[in-house]
Design an enzyme around this catalytic site. Structure first.
Site, PDB file in Angstrom:
ATOM      1  N   ALA A 268       0.861  -1.168   0.000  1.00  0.00           N
ATOM      2  CA  ALA A 268       0.000   0.000   0.000  1.00  0.00           C
ATOM      3  C   ALA A 268       0.903   1.225   0.000  1.00  0.00           C
ATOM      4  CB  ALA A 268      -0.916   0.010   1.224  1.00  0.00           C
ATOM      5  N   GLU A 304      -0.717   2.691   6.923  1.00  0.00           N
ATOM      6  CA  GLU A 304      -0.788   3.825   5.999  1.00  0.00           C
ATOM      7  C   GLU A 304      -1.403   5.049   6.676  1.00  0.00           C
ATOM      8  OE1 GLU A 304       0.997   3.336   3.465  1.00  0.00           O
ATOM      9  OE2 GLU A 304       1.089   1.188   3.892  1.00  0.00           O
TER      10      GLU A 304
END
Length: 837
Positions: A268, A304
């Protein structure tokens, strides 16, 4: 002399206006960029401005409205824009017009594809800018220190979704040679680095946004997958609130889109407000997924989101500091996951992941956590287990030494002081030192700038425990490295927290057990003398991570030729009655590696021993019960797989076949943990029919997790022809290039037929390098370390001498050294196992 990797510093960008018009079918785009720069002091050695640009065709350039000349240097990935004289001090505006290709290499501005419900291939244009690929989308000052505001406008075909870092602020229809297109403009971003810029265009859908304390959050996905978005949204909402409270700072963006992409080279990417993911790391059906698969979604979403503050709001000045960005996000993902699902025992699970960092850091070819980074290839080499797992473990060790509240106070102080700015690693240590009053910089510098880690030796001397340190390694080389080691020691007198530095330390021994590295969070191994080992009478009285460490330390002592297999097996016998998932993961890991090194004539005795440990534990768990803890189901699946494959238990293999067969007729009635175990087992003990069934599951599975479970099980077959067929599948368009290298890695790691897979990969080396993302090549060959049969060590060394991997040179050296360590250990273990068998 011109630095080939760093731009001149005389002009600093303050704002970009980027306008791009992608043509998804032609895989091209046209664009323009307007950059406002501030020149603090005119540099007579530089005429105009030097920007980064790669794989772009520049058509025109202007400085302050006047036509300018430009020179492109493809090798240095630069374009020099000149007005015939150095730029004067003050504000200037630079404009360029350009076009480029939407590439297939999963970097910069690239293509991602999927097949829709009608069987038609659809195209998405998306971005991955980290580390140095924003320059492939538009000319820019592509270094993390050059932070600026970005204003993005996308002109796209009518009917396509367009998103970027900030909310959409306007859209209008424009005419393009008679074809209606839509111009979508987005709000200015906060001041940020170019590697965080993101935009995505394609036939996508989005969930309705949920409001998280004023921040709209939604999941963007390909059509028909909205039903898999709920768990990711729940996770994001929890983590966003949790991080805001932890940091004491509001989320710095205006919205959050979590974007699931069919093709993505990394796991990600923390683009501010537009976070991109592999589909299986965001989209999940909680009722079909295992606890590990759900935990992976939580980990990645949390990781993230943690970056929105640590990395996006405050950014490293240069790529040598990327380790701290990633290590801190790793630490925070674990903390957030533990808060979200405390019953999972996330810090204990991290013990398994941390072992991979220990493995690498035990080698002479390891590296310091932080080192000089000059080129983009150097930066790419930073994304490894030493950055993520060791870095995260060091932060956990520091937090446990200082106390959670003092650690958090220092982090908040750091983020507040440096908001919207760029920092060096020492800035964090200094901030925590200021708030805690502890010598944080001295402690952490000893860990960050030196490779390796300590073996803490504990011995009993009268009524005292004597602690000393030396570097742990798999060889017998002496090393004088000394760390400032935070050590927690538990005796009957309580827990003592101390710093073990140059000299030995003595503490009262008490009257009972002595546990060094109490709690298990120190990044170190422990070697007890016989007297202290004898005091550890009841292993089950130890905490979970302490028991895990006992097993892990013992196996590594075998690899280092400091412990015989007979003593290792005697230790494992003491875990009869163990019922903790994390400890069993350590035991299973040792068994799998030991089995690789055991000759055929002794394998039956090892299997019998494994079955004697695993069968009673599995029997105690019984069948799945509604509402049972997730970790109980995970342990049941682990034990079934261990008993079937390492315990050679025919009844367990039959049970797995029945479970898998049942899943094909009534998927909802099968426990996900048992199905995951059965999928691996029926592959390892199956043939053509099972292979075909798994290929079908990969192609038609209802969720990303189901598909990948079947795909990677194809590497488990005990049939050379089927393993080679799996390799051919990986090299075909049927397997996406984001997954193919990892399927090949699993094939090379096949216990019986890895050699055949290795030779196929080497015969197709050029093809693999041309097709696969550059950052996956060294990961593809990681399992070469398991190829320990005579001759293969020299064969691998010779191959890579002629076929280096520049972007992963350090990691490759570590793989080859670990292969030599394993080969040497195999010779010793084989001899010892024969005598035991």
């Amino acid at each position: 002399m011109i630095d080939p990797h760093r731009l001149p510093r005389h002009a600093l960008p303050s704002r970009y206006e980027v306008r791009l018009e992608p043509d998804l079918e032609a895989a091209t785009f046209t664009g323009s960029v307007l950059i406002d720069v501030d020149v603090a002091e005119s540099d007579p050695t530089v005429e105009g401005l030097v920007l980064n640009a790669a794989e772009l065709t520049i058509h025109s350039a202007r400085i302050d409205g006047a036509e300018a000349t430009f020179v492109v240097d493809p090798e240095l990935e630069r374009v020099s824009v000149s007005c015939g004289a150095p730029l004067s001090a003050g504000a200037h505006r630079v404009e360029l017009d350009f076009d480029g290709m939407i590439n297939d290499r999963l970097r910069g501005f690239y293509r991602s594809t999927f097949v829709d419900a009608d069987g038609v291939e659809r195209v998405i244009a998306t971005t991955q800018m980290q580390s140095t690929d924003c320059r492939r989308a538009f000319p820019c000052l592509d270094e993390p220190e050059f932070k600026a505001v970005f204003s993005i406008t996308l002109v796209v075909a009518d009917g396509l979704m367009a998103i970027s870092n900030s909310p959409e602020v306007s859209r209008r229809t424009v005419d393009d040679d008679g074809a209606a297109r839509v111009e979508v403009s987005f709000a200015d971003t906060m001041v940020m680095s170019s590697y965080l810029v993101a935009f995505v265009v394609g036939p996508l859908e989005a969930t309705e946004p949920i409001d998280v304390d004023g921040t709209p959050v939604r999941v963007v996905h390909t059509p028909g997958q909205g039903h898999l978005a709920g768990f990711g949204l729940e996770t994001a909402a929890f983590c966003l609130r949790w991080f805001r409270e932890y940091y004491g700072i509001d989320y710095p963006g205006e919205k959050i889109d979590l974007v699931a992409l069919p093709d993505f080279a990394a796991g990600a990417m923390e683009n501010l407000g537009c976070i991109t993911f592999r589909e299986n790391l965001l989209l999940v059906d909680p009722d079909r997924a295992t606890q590990s698969e759900r935990q992976l979604v939580v980990d990645v979403v949390a990781h993230e989101l943690a970056h929105m503050w640590f990395g996006d709001l405050v950014t490293m000045r240069w790529w040598n500091g990327i380790w701290l960005n990633e290590a801190f996000a790793t630490f925070m993902e674990l903390a957030a996951c533990d808060a979200f699902r405390p019953e999972w025992g996330r810090w204990e699970t991290f013990g398994v992941e941390r072992s991979v960092a220990f493995e690498t850091d035990s080698l002479s070819s390891t590296r310091p956590v932080e080192f000089e980074v000059r080129s983009p290839a150097d930066a790419e080499g930073m994304f490894d287990v030493l950055t993520y797992q060791k870095g995260g473990a060091l932060l956990r060790m520091l937090e446990q030494h200082l106390g959670a509240d003092r650690f958090r106070e220092g982090v908040s102080h750091y983020l507040t002081r440096h908001a919207y700015g760029s920092t060096e690693t020492a800035d964090l240590w200094d901030a925590i030192e200021e708030t805690s009053g502890e010598p944080v910089r001295r402690i952490m510098d000893s860990w960050i700038w030196q490779p390796g880690y300590p073996l803490v030796e504990a011995s009993l001397d009268g009524d005292e425990v004597v602690l000393s340190q030396r570097r742990f390694s798999f060889d017998a080389a002496s090393d004088a490295t000394v760390w400032s080691v935070p050590v927690a020691v538990r005796t009957t007198n309580g827990v003592s927290r101390l710093l073990l530095e140059g000299e030995v330390v003595r503490i009262p021994a008490g009257t009972g057990s002595v546990v060094v590295n109490a709690g298990g969070h120190g990044f170190l191994r422990v070697a007890y003398d016989r007297a202290l080992l004898d005091r550890l009478e009841d292993i089950r009285a130890l905490e979970t991570l302490e028991r895990y460490n006992l097993v892990d330390d013992a196996w590594n002592a075998v690899l280092a030729d400091r412990l015989d297999v007979v003593d290792l097996l005697a230790l494992l016998d003491r875990f009869a009655g163990e019922d903790d998932l994390h400890v069993w993961r350590a035991i299973a890991g040792v068994v799998v590696q030991l089995r690789r090194m055991t000759p055929d004539e002794a394998s039956g005795a090892l299997a019998e021993r494994v079955a004697g440990l695993a069968r009673p534990a599995l029997d105690r768990l019984g069948d799945p019960v509604a509402g049972e803890p997730d970790v109980v189901g995970s342990l049941r699946g682990l034990l079934l797989r261990l008993l079937a494959l390492s315990g050679d238990d025919a009844a367990s293999v039959d049970r797995c076949r029945a479970i898998f067969e049942s899943s094909t007729t009534d998927p909802s009635g099968v426990d996900p943990e048992l199905l995951a175990a059965a999928t691996t087992v029926i592959a390892a003990r199956g043939g053509r029919a099972e292979f075909d069934a798994l290929v079908d599951g990969f192609r038609n599975g209802p969720t990303p997790q189901d598909q990948l479970r079947c795909l990677y099980a194809l590497a488990e077959f005990d049939d050379a022809d089927l393993i080679l067929e799996t390799c051919e599948l990986a090299m075909s368009p049927a397997v996406k290039t984001q997954n193919a290298p990892f399927l090949l890695r699993a094939c090379i790691g096949n216990r019986q037929h890895g050699q055949a897979a290795w030779r196929l990969v080497t015969s197709r080396w050029t093809e693999a390098n041309d097709r696969f993302p550059t950052n996956t090549i060294v990961r593809m060959v990681e399992s070469v370390k398991t190829l320990t049969a005579p001759g293969l060590v020299d064969e691998a060394a010779s191959f890579f001498a002629e076929h280096p991997i520049p972007q992963g040179a350090a990691t490759l050296s570590q793989i080859l050294e670990r292969q030599r360590v394993n080969a040497s250990a195999r010779q010793r273990v084989e001899a010892q196992m024969v005598t035991l068998g």
